[in-house]
Design an enzyme around this catalytic site. Structure first.
Site, PDB file in Angstrom:
ATOM      1  CG  HIS A 173      29.423  25.042  40.814  1.00 46.08           C
ATOM      2  ND1 HIS A 173      28.979  25.691  41.073  1.00 46.08           N
ATOM      3  CD2 HIS A 173      28.542  23.464  40.136  1.00 46.08           C
ATOM      4  CE1 HIS A 173      28.155  25.743  39.967  1.00 46.08           C
ATOM      5  NE2 HIS A 173      27.846  24.294  39.827  1.00 46.08           N
TER       6      HIS A 173
ATOM      7  CD  GLU B 266      28.607  27.895  44.355  1.00 46.00           C
ATOM      8  OE1 GLU B 266      29.283  27.144  43.191  1.00 46.00           O
ATOM      9  OE2 GLU B 266      28.692  28.590  45.182  1.00 46.00           O
TER      10      GLU B 266
ATOM     11  CG  HIS C   9      30.042  34.179  39.289  1.00 41.21           C
ATOM     12  ND1 HIS C   9      31.300  34.409  38.696  1.00 41.21           N
ATOM     13  CD2 HIS C   9      30.504  32.837  39.423  1.00 41.21           C
ATOM     14  CE1 HIS C   9      31.580  33.269  37.792  1.00 41.21           C
ATOM     15  NE2 HIS C   9      31.378  31.968  38.140  1.00 41.21           N
TER      16      HIS C   9
HETATM   17  N1  PXP Z   1      28.787  31.428  43.334  1.00 38.45           N
HETATM   18  C1  PXP Z   1      28.111  30.037  42.270  1.00 38.45           C
HETATM   19  C2  PXP Z   1      26.646  30.448  42.275  1.00 38.45           C
HETATM   20  C3  PXP Z   1      29.507  29.453  41.436  1.00 38.45           C
HETATM   21  O1  PXP Z   1      29.370  28.983  40.725  1.00 38.45           O
HETATM   22  C4  PXP Z   1      30.332  30.220  41.673  1.00 38.45           C
HETATM   23  C5  PXP Z   1      31.932  29.789  40.722  1.00 38.45           C
HETATM   24  O2  PXP Z   1      31.821  28.139  40.619  1.00 38.45           O
HETATM   25  C6  PXP Z   1      31.716  31.078  42.584  1.00 38.45           C
HETATM   26  C7  PXP Z   1      29.558  31.581  43.441  1.00 38.45           C
HETATM   27  C8  PXP Z   1      32.558  31.343  42.738  1.00 38.45           C
HETATM   28  O3  PXP Z   1      32.603  32.103  41.468  1.00 38.45           O
HETATM   29  P1  PXP Z   1      34.704  32.736  42.329  1.00 38.45           P
HETATM   30  O4  PXP Z   1      34.911  31.433  41.551  1.00 38.45           O
HETATM   31  O5  PXP Z   1      34.250  34.191  40.345  1.00 38.45           O
HETATM   32  O6  PXP Z   1      34.926  33.822  43.065  1.00 38.45           O
END
Ligand code: PXP
Length: 237
Positions: free
Chosen positions: A43, A70, A190
């Site tokens: 990301h 992302e 997330h």
């Molecule tokens: N999905 C998205 C859209 C995110 O922005 C993130 C964090 O960058 C994640 C998934 C992954 O989240 P986590 O680091 O809490 O596993």
């Protein structure tokens, strides 16, 4: 079967804390694949506080599984994506200084904008996923954008799971069912971790992909990345 995409942002955060190249972000990505990860997620943010633009270009030539990028579809982001052409682009409505993604798109309000972006990305033959809150209406409008998948924002799932796991599942059921009913692919991400991942997959086995970063890196501090990836793969199985 659900694929595990490892988000490696945190590895870049650690590298950037000292400057230099340790840990080696590219090598870490390749090793995650070697240890069984079926995808790598990054990301990149405009301030390059973790993954840098340069990382994205380098990773593209090294990743042999699915590369998922992302981000908020600014002109700069789209230019980079069109150049790199990852397997999947996940559109996220985050602002530049946001600590982490904390909500999905209002796909109804931004329907025209998203339609335009999805068209543009499809022209370069990339799969497009749209990050949404667990709201069936948002899933319905995501379909109208032409996207291939939605990624359900699982932050609220993880939070409620701590108090009431069944209620957490039920909160996501209508949106997950709506995606399946509409033939939209379902991703999730997330705050997923080793405790809450398995129940989610058991409830929604049609989940195509989970992208997990923070918890994997935290677990790897104790168990190492190879064992940790195996633990997450076992939770999915
Ligand atoms: N999905 C998205 C859209 C995110 O922005 C993130 C964090 O960058 C994640 C998934 C992954 O989240 P986590 O680091 O809490 O596993």
């Amino acid at each position: 079967m659900t694929k595990l995409s490892v988000n490696i942002n945190k590895v870049a955060t650690l590298r950037n804390a000292r400057g230099g190249g340790m840990p080696d972000v590219q090598r870490f990505a390749v090793d995650c694949e070697l240890f069984g990860a079926q995808g790598i997620t990054v990301h990149p943010r405009p301030d390059e506080r973790h993954i840098r633009k340069e990382d994205v270009y380098q990773l593209k030539s090294m990743i042999t599984t699915e590369f998922n990028i992302e981000g908020n579809p600014t002109d700069e982001f789209i230019e980079m994506i069109t150049d790199v052409r990852p397997t999947q682009v996940t559109l996220v409505p985050d602002t530049p200084l946001q600590l982490t993604s904390n909500h999905g798109w209002n796909t109804k309000k931004y329907l025209d904008k998203l339609k335009g972006v999805v068209n543009q990305l499809h022209a370069s033959r990339m799969r497009v996923s749209i990050f949404v809150d667990p709201d069936p209406k948002m899933v319905e409008y995501a379909l109208k954008t032409g996207a291939d998948r939605v990624e359900l924002y699982t932050g609220p799932y993880a939070e409620l799971f701590e108090k009431d796991p069944q209620a957490a599942i039920e909160m996501y059921r209508p949106a997950a069912m709506k995606a399946r009913e509409l033939g939209l692919g379902l991703n999730a991400g997330h705050d997923l971790n080793l405790k809450n991942l398995k129940p989610f997959i058991q409830a929604f086995p049609w989940t195509a992909e989970v992208s997990i970063g923070h918890a994997i890196i935290c677990d790897a501090l104790y168990h190492g990345i190879q064992e940790t990836i195996q633990d997450y793969l076992n939770a999915i199985r």
